[in-house]
Scaffold this motif. Structure first.
Motif, PDB file in Angstrom:
ATOM      1  N   GLU A  80      31.918  -9.629 -44.665  1.00  0.00           N
ATOM      2  CA  GLU A  80      31.349  -9.960 -45.975  1.00  0.00           C
ATOM      3  C   GLU A  80      30.149 -10.894 -45.848  1.00  0.00           C
ATOM      4  OE1 GLU A  80      34.741 -11.429 -48.131  1.00  0.00           O
ATOM      5  OE2 GLU A  80      35.403  -9.413 -48.641  1.00  0.00           O
ATOM      6  N   THR A  81      30.252 -11.860 -44.948  1.00  0.00           N
ATOM      7  CA  THR A  81      29.162 -12.832 -44.787  1.00  0.00           C
ATOM      8  C   THR A  81      28.286 -12.517 -43.580  1.00  0.00           C
ATOM      9  OG1 THR A  81      30.557 -14.301 -43.448  1.00  0.00           O
ATOM     10  CG2 THR A  81      30.536 -14.675 -45.840  1.00  0.00           C
ATOM     11  N   VAL A  82      28.659 -11.496 -42.824  1.00  0.00           N
ATOM     12  CA  VAL A  82      27.968 -11.090 -41.602  1.00  0.00           C
ATOM     13  C   VAL A  82      27.810 -12.297 -40.662  1.00  0.00           C
ATOM     14  CG1 VAL A  82      26.025  -9.750 -40.668  1.00  0.00           C
ATOM     15  CG2 VAL A  82      26.730  -9.403 -43.024  1.00  0.00           C
ATOM     16  N   GLU A  83      28.926 -12.990 -40.458  1.00  0.00           N
ATOM     17  CA  GLU A  83      28.930 -14.158 -39.590  1.00  0.00           C
ATOM     18  C   GLU A  83      29.901 -13.944 -38.448  1.00  0.00           C
ATOM     19  OE1 GLU A  83      27.916 -17.795 -42.638  1.00  0.00           O
ATOM     20  OE2 GLU A  83      29.989 -17.085 -42.550  1.00  0.00           O
ATOM     21  N   VAL A  84      29.539 -14.490 -37.296  1.00  0.00           N
ATOM     22  CA  VAL A  84      30.380 -14.440 -36.114  1.00  0.00           C
ATOM     23  C   VAL A  84      30.597 -15.872 -35.651  1.00  0.00           C
ATOM     24  CG1 VAL A  84      30.551 -13.653 -33.712  1.00  0.00           C
ATOM     25  CG2 VAL A  84      29.473 -12.191 -35.431  1.00  0.00           C
ATOM     26  N   THR A  85      31.849 -16.198 -35.336  1.00  0.00           N
ATOM     27  CA  THR A  85      32.143 -17.508 -34.770  1.00  0.00           C
ATOM     28  C   THR A  85      33.009 -17.317 -33.525  1.00  0.00           C
ATOM     29  OG1 THR A  85      34.109 -17.807 -36.152  1.00  0.00           O
ATOM     30  CG2 THR A  85      32.042 -18.737 -36.988  1.00  0.00           C
ATOM     31  N   VAL A  86      32.842 -18.230 -32.594  1.00  0.00           N
ATOM     32  CA  VAL A  86      33.691 -18.287 -31.411  1.00  0.00           C
ATOM     33  C   VAL A  86      34.219 -19.703 -31.341  1.00  0.00           C
ATOM     34  CG1 VAL A  86      33.817 -18.107 -28.891  1.00  0.00           C
ATOM     35  CG2 VAL A  86      32.412 -16.493 -30.182  1.00  0.00           C
ATOM     36  N   ASP A  87      35.539 -19.838 -31.375  1.00  0.00           N
ATOM     37  CA  ASP A  87      36.192 -21.151 -31.411  1.00  0.00           C
ATOM     38  C   ASP A  87      35.601 -22.011 -32.531  1.00  0.00           C
ATOM     39  OD1 ASP A  87      37.786 -20.371 -29.273  1.00  0.00           O
ATOM     40  OD2 ASP A  87      36.320 -21.084 -27.803  1.00  0.00           O
ATOM     41  N   GLU A  88      35.395 -21.360 -33.692  1.00  0.00           N
ATOM     42  CA  GLU A  88      34.902 -21.968 -34.929  1.00  0.00           C
ATOM     43  C   GLU A  88      33.453 -22.444 -34.861  1.00  0.00           C
ATOM     44  OE1 GLU A  88      37.680 -24.822 -36.475  1.00  0.00           O
ATOM     45  OE2 GLU A  88      39.375 -23.447 -36.201  1.00  0.00           O
ATOM     46  N   LYS A  89      32.716 -22.038 -33.813  1.00  0.00           N
ATOM     47  CA  LYS A  89      31.291 -22.372 -33.707  1.00  0.00           C
ATOM     48  C   LYS A  89      30.487 -21.125 -34.034  1.00  0.00           C
ATOM     49  CE  LYS A  89      32.067 -25.825 -30.182  1.00  0.00           C
ATOM     50  NZ  LYS A  89      33.104 -25.598 -29.195  1.00  0.00           N
ATOM     51  N   PRO A  90      29.482 -21.247 -34.919  1.00  0.00           N
ATOM     52  CA  PRO A  90      28.700 -20.069 -35.299  1.00  0.00           C
ATOM     53  C   PRO A  90      27.909 -19.498 -34.120  1.00  0.00           C
ATOM     54  CG  PRO A  90      27.806 -22.063 -36.310  1.00  0.00           C
ATOM     55  CD  PRO A  90      29.039 -22.465 -35.580  1.00  0.00           C
ATOM     56  N   VAL A  91      27.801 -18.170 -34.118  1.00  0.00           N
ATOM     57  CA  VAL A  91      27.062 -17.453 -33.082  1.00  0.00           C
ATOM     58  C   VAL A  91      26.000 -16.616 -33.773  1.00  0.00           C
ATOM     59  CG1 VAL A  91      27.226 -15.704 -31.269  1.00  0.00           C
ATOM     60  CG2 VAL A  91      29.079 -17.351 -31.568  1.00  0.00           C
ATOM     61  N   LYS A  92      24.763 -16.744 -33.332  1.00  0.00           N
ATOM     62  CA  LYS A  92      23.656 -15.965 -33.913  1.00  0.00           C
ATOM     63  C   LYS A  92      23.462 -14.689 -33.102  1.00  0.00           C
ATOM     64  CE  LYS A  92      22.262 -19.139 -36.883  1.00  0.00           C
ATOM     65  NZ  LYS A  92      22.853 -19.062 -38.180  1.00  0.00           N
ATOM     66  N   LEU A  93      23.620 -13.554 -33.777  1.00  0.00           N
ATOM     67  CA  LEU A  93      23.432 -12.249 -33.147  1.00  0.00           C
ATOM     68  C   LEU A  93      22.350 -11.481 -33.889  1.00  0.00           C
ATOM     69  CD1 LEU A  93      27.159 -11.081 -32.706  1.00  0.00           C
ATOM     70  CD2 LEU A  93      25.687 -12.082 -30.966  1.00  0.00           C
ATOM     71  N   THR A  94      21.655 -10.616 -33.159  1.00  0.00           N
ATOM     72  CA  THR A  94      20.719  -9.701 -33.819  1.00  0.00           C
ATOM     73  C   THR A  94      21.537  -8.655 -34.561  1.00  0.00           C
ATOM     74  OG1 THR A  94      20.618  -8.130 -31.986  1.00  0.00           O
ATOM     75  CG2 THR A  94      19.069 -10.011 -31.912  1.00  0.00           C
ATOM     76  N   PRO A  95      20.931  -7.917 -35.494  1.00  0.00           N
ATOM     77  CA  PRO A  95      21.687  -6.873 -36.202  1.00  0.00           C
ATOM     78  C   PRO A  95      22.315  -5.842 -35.256  1.00  0.00           C
ATOM     79  CG  PRO A  95      19.672  -7.345 -37.397  1.00  0.00           C
ATOM     80  CD  PRO A  95      19.605  -8.108 -36.101  1.00  0.00           C
ATOM     81  N   ILE A  96      21.618  -5.440 -34.216  1.00  0.00           N
ATOM     82  CA  ILE A  96      22.168  -4.460 -33.272  1.00  0.00           C
ATOM     83  C   ILE A  96      23.339  -5.067 -32.509  1.00  0.00           C
ATOM     84  CG2 ILE A  96      21.691  -3.134 -31.159  1.00  0.00           C
ATOM     85  CD1 ILE A  96      20.397  -1.846 -33.580  1.00  0.00           C
TER      86      ILE A  96
END
Length: 187
Positions: free
Chosen positions: A100-116
């Motif tokens: 829904e928010t198009v967000e990724v986290t690892v161990d509650e830390k945000p991760v910036k990914l490209t759309p691909i």
């Protein structure tokens, strides 16, 4: 579970339980020398789950603690079954993807990914444990035939690993199945 004496030096037990109930729902048992019916009613009405008067035996206290914990565990189990997981949030260990928010986290830390990168990771996470060949990944993400796609997919996989893995050389999540393809490990 908390066992609280009604008469404490800095803050009385009633006030403490009222403050406790503002944030927490775990069981509370009052322990008190105050044995009047009005004291018991006040304690229970102010948020206690049980009220034990002094003197008491250790076995009685233990039985009441076990009873409260049993009820609390059953309540929490029922509550977790009633609240279905959000199908748009995918969790595998410390890795979480929110569609829904198009967000990724690892161990509650945000991760910036490209759309691909995001779409590749989402495909693998939604199908955790399933191995995808490079051609399958390419065709799913780019919606075209995979002709010479090996290097393209491999570069994106490497970038995803660098972003979500603590040690990309020993990945927790994104695994290579040699000679076959890639998969996200079920946690």
């Amino acid at each position: 579970l908390a066992i609280v004496d009604v008469m404490m030096p800095r803050m009385d037990g009633i006030t403490m339980v009222v403050k406790l109930r503002e944030k927490y729902d775990f069981p509370v048992i009052f322990l008190s020398a105050k044995s009047e019916e009005v004291d018991k009613i006040l304690g229970l009405n102010m948020g206690a789950d049980d009220y034990i008067t002094k003197p008491f035996t250790p076995m009685e206290l233990l039985a009441r603690v076990n009873s409260q914990l049993r009820r609390y565990r059953r309540f929490m189990e029922r509550l977790s079954r009633q609240q279905p997981e959000n199908p748009k949030i995918h969790r595998l260990g410390g890795l979480e993807i929110n569609e829904e928010t198009v967000e990724v986290t690892v161990d509650e830390k945000p991760v910036k990914l490209t759309p691909i990168e995001y779409n590749i990771l989402l495909l693998l996470v939604k199908n955790a444990g399933k191995v995808f060949s490079i051609d399958q990944i390419y065709e799913e993400i780019w919606n075209e035939d995979a002709i010479g796609a090996d290097n393209t997919v491999a570069v994106h996989i490497r970038h995803i690993r660098e972003k979500i893995e603590i040690n990309p050389r020993e990945p927790r999540y994104l695994k290579v199945v040699w000679g076959v393809g890639y998969k996200i490990e079920k946690q």
